[in-house]
Design a protein around this motif. Structure first.
Motif, short mmCIF file in Angstrom:
data_model
loop_
_atom_site.label_atom_id
_atom_site.label_comp_id
_atom_site.label_asym_id
_atom_site.label_seq_id
_atom_site.Cartn_x
_atom_site.Cartn_y
_atom_site.Cartn_z
N ARG A 145 0.82 -1.21 0.00
CA ARG A 145 0.00 0.00 0.00
C ARG A 145 0.86 1.27 0.00
O ARG A 145 0.48 2.28 0.54
CB ARG A 145 -0.96 -0.04 1.20
CG ARG A 145 -2.09 -1.04 1.00
CD ARG A 145 -3.03 -1.14 2.19
NE ARG A 145 -2.54 -2.08 3.19
CZ ARG A 145 -2.17 -1.77 4.42
NH1 ARG A 145 -2.20 -0.51 4.82
NH2 ARG A 145 -1.75 -2.69 5.26
N ILE A 146 2.02 1.15 -0.65
CA ILE A 146 2.90 2.30 -0.84
C ILE A 146 2.75 2.79 -2.28
O ILE A 146 2.74 2.00 -3.22
CB ILE A 146 4.37 1.95 -0.54
CG1 ILE A 146 4.50 1.31 0.84
CG2 ILE A 146 5.24 3.20 -0.66
CD1 ILE A 146 3.99 2.18 1.99
N TRP A 147 2.62 4.11 -2.43
CA TRP A 147 2.41 4.74 -3.74
C TRP A 147 3.59 5.67 -4.02
O TRP A 147 4.14 6.27 -3.10
CB TRP A 147 1.13 5.56 -3.75
CG TRP A 147 -0.12 4.86 -3.32
CD1 TRP A 147 -0.36 4.24 -2.13
CD2 TRP A 147 -1.33 4.74 -4.08
NE1 TRP A 147 -1.64 3.74 -2.09
CE2 TRP A 147 -2.25 4.03 -3.28
CE3 TRP A 147 -1.73 5.18 -5.34
CZ2 TRP A 147 -3.56 3.75 -3.70
CZ3 TRP A 147 -3.01 4.89 -5.78
CH2 TRP A 147 -3.91 4.18 -4.96
N TRP A 148 3.91 5.85 -5.28
CA TRP A 148 4.96 6.79 -5.67
C TRP A 148 4.32 7.91 -6.49
O TRP A 148 3.61 7.66 -7.46
CB TRP A 148 6.05 6.12 -6.49
CG TRP A 148 7.21 7.04 -6.83
CD1 TRP A 148 7.40 7.71 -7.99
CD2 TRP A 148 8.30 7.38 -5.97
NE1 TRP A 148 8.56 8.46 -7.92
CE2 TRP A 148 9.13 8.27 -6.69
CE3 TRP A 148 8.67 7.03 -4.67
CZ2 TRP A 148 10.30 8.82 -6.15
CZ3 TRP A 148 9.83 7.57 -4.13
CH2 TRP A 148 10.64 8.45 -4.87
N GLY A 149 4.59 9.15 -6.09
CA GLY A 149 4.11 10.30 -6.83
C GLY A 149 5.06 10.62 -7.98
O GLY A 149 6.19 11.06 -7.75
N ALA A 150 4.63 10.37 -9.19
CA ALA A 150 5.50 10.50 -10.37
C ALA A 150 5.09 11.70 -11.20
O ALA A 150 3.91 11.88 -11.53
CB ALA A 150 5.43 9.24 -11.22
N SER A 151 6.07 12.51 -11.59
CA SER A 151 5.79 13.66 -12.46
C SER A 151 6.17 13.38 -13.91
O SER A 151 5.79 14.13 -14.80
CB SER A 151 6.52 14.91 -11.97
OG SER A 151 7.93 14.71 -12.01
N SER A 152 6.92 12.31 -14.14
CA SER A 152 7.33 11.97 -15.51
C SER A 152 6.96 10.53 -15.83
O SER A 152 6.69 9.73 -14.93
CB SER A 152 8.85 12.15 -15.66
OG SER A 152 9.54 11.15 -14.92
N ASN A 153 6.97 10.19 -17.09
CA ASN A 153 6.71 8.82 -17.49
C ASN A 153 7.81 7.89 -16.98
O ASN A 153 7.54 6.76 -16.57
CB ASN A 153 6.60 8.72 -19.01
CG ASN A 153 5.33 9.36 -19.54
OD1 ASN A 153 4.63 10.07 -18.82
ND2 ASN A 153 5.04 9.13 -20.80
N ALA A 154 9.05 8.37 -17.00
CA ALA A 154 10.17 7.52 -16.58
C ALA A 154 10.07 7.16 -15.10
O ALA A 154 10.33 6.01 -14.72
CB ALA A 154 11.49 8.23 -16.87
N THR A 155 9.69 8.11 -14.24
CA THR A 155 9.58 7.78 -12.82
C THR A 155 8.36 6.90 -12.55
O THR A 155 8.37 6.09 -11.62
CB THR A 155 9.51 9.05 -11.96
OG1 THR A 155 8.51 9.93 -12.47
CG2 THR A 155 10.85 9.76 -11.93
N ALA A 156 7.33 7.02 -13.37
CA ALA A 156 6.19 6.10 -13.25
C ALA A 156 6.62 4.67 -13.56
O ALA A 156 6.22 3.72 -12.88
CB ALA A 156 5.06 6.54 -14.17
#
Length: 340
Positions: free
Chosen positions: A182-193
């Motif tokens: 249940r950990i989420w990552w806030g991504a601003s780019s496609n690469a970090t997603a």
């Protein structure tokens, strides 16, 4: 069906025009809004974390308090800046808050956003290792955090401890089973997603992202979500990931709504720069009569791709008005779109 929650930045200012005039107001009203949101049938209460600012900054006491006052609603962050975090201490805090809430924590983390001060993480005692960037440091802290959440022993026990130890190497306590998923990552780019997908984290995508193609915001965000899901599948993870998007959405159902948000000056995407380097696109706000709003939201490709929608709330307008904003959306908009 789509999960519907709110996202609050927890702004406060000592102004007569604000209903939230102190840090205590911001914290206590956040708890009350989460309680009200649960009673209204919302699915999530999420909070932004900003350091050195008149906003919410210390998430775990707040999340634990909400967990003790509620019974069903998901509670989370969007996002915790991992440049500022001791990952082992964070495991203790996050696990404790999750246990108090009986497994309802949905924790959003990331490398953070533009800051109020220069290199604020240095004041917290952290600095990149030689050859690292601050982004590298955040991702390294995140990887340690994720590894420790698995609950595997790693620390050599003292042969003469104060209290008896269980056999084997020791882990950080308390441990909350299932929190790692249940950990989420806030991504601003496609690469970090894509990086988040490979690491086995859910995806949070906010109201801004790197402008990578020049297309409308919701189209770029939908492409980011698809790239995340493709990378998740390629990584071979066994569970289905979750994806949230954030939006400023206001159903205009009474004169207060029209006076606050009826001017229509936020109906287009905007272009700006993050840290004076990265070209970013900021998604439009939605404010309209319910029938118009339903038609507009049905055309938002990223909302369609996500399983969770977080409504950003104007917390300085007070708990009662923000509860009204949620109720109006849940009553007049979400059902018509088949979301709730």
């Amino acid at each position: 069906m789509k999960k519907i929650g709110f996202l609050s930045f927890g702004h406060w200012t000592p102004s007569s025009q604000s209903q939230t005039r102190s840090a205590a107001d911001a914290l206590l009203q956040s708890i009350e809004l989460a309680v009200a949101a649960e009673q209204l049938g919302a699915d999530g209460a999420y909070f932004r974390v900003h350091h050195f600012a008149r906003q919410l900054a210390a998430p775990f006491p707040l999340l634990a308090a909400i967990g003790a006052r509620t019974s069903r609603i998901e509670i989370g962050t969007g996002v915790i800046d991992m440049r500022y975090e001791n990952p082992l201490y964070m495991v203790e805090d996050a696990s404790a808050a999750d246990l108090i809430s009986k497994g309802r924590l949905q924790l959003g983390i990331s490398r953070g956003s533009p800051e109020q001060v220069i290199d604020g993480w240095r004041h917290f005692g952290y600095a990149p290792a030689e050859g690292e960037t601050e982004q590298d440091m955040a991702r390294r802290n995140a990887e340690v955090f994720l590894d420790m959440l698995r609950g595997q022993g790693f620390a050599q026990p003292n042969p003469r401890p104060m209290f008896p130890n269980p056999p084997g190497l020791l882990r950080v306590e308390p441990h909350s089973e299932g929190l790692r998923e249940r950990i989420w990552w806030g991504a601003s780019s496609n690469a970090t997603a894509v990086w988040a997908a490979k690491a086995g984290m859910n995806l949070q995508s906010s109201t801004l992202k790197d402008d990578e193609t020049g297309q409308p915001f919701h189209v770029q965000q939908a492409d980011q979500i698809r790239a995340f899901r493709e990378a998740w599948k390629a990584a071979g993870h066994r569970r289905e990931p979750r994806v949230s998007v954030s939006r400023s959405i206001f159903a205009l159902v009474d004169d207060r709504d029209r006076s606050y948000f009826g001017r229509g000056d936020q109906s287009e995407d905007k272009i700006g720069f993050i840290d004076d380097r990265t070209r970013a696109i900021f998604g439009r706000s939605y404010a309209a009569e319910p029938d118009v709003l339903i038609d507009q939201l049905a055309k938002d490709e990223a909302i369609a791709e996500a399983d969770t929608l977080l409504l950003t709330v104007p917390n300085q307008l007070g708990v009662d008005y923000n509860a009204h904003v949620l109720e109006a959306f849940l009553t007049h908009v979400a059902p018509a779109l088949g979301w709730h």
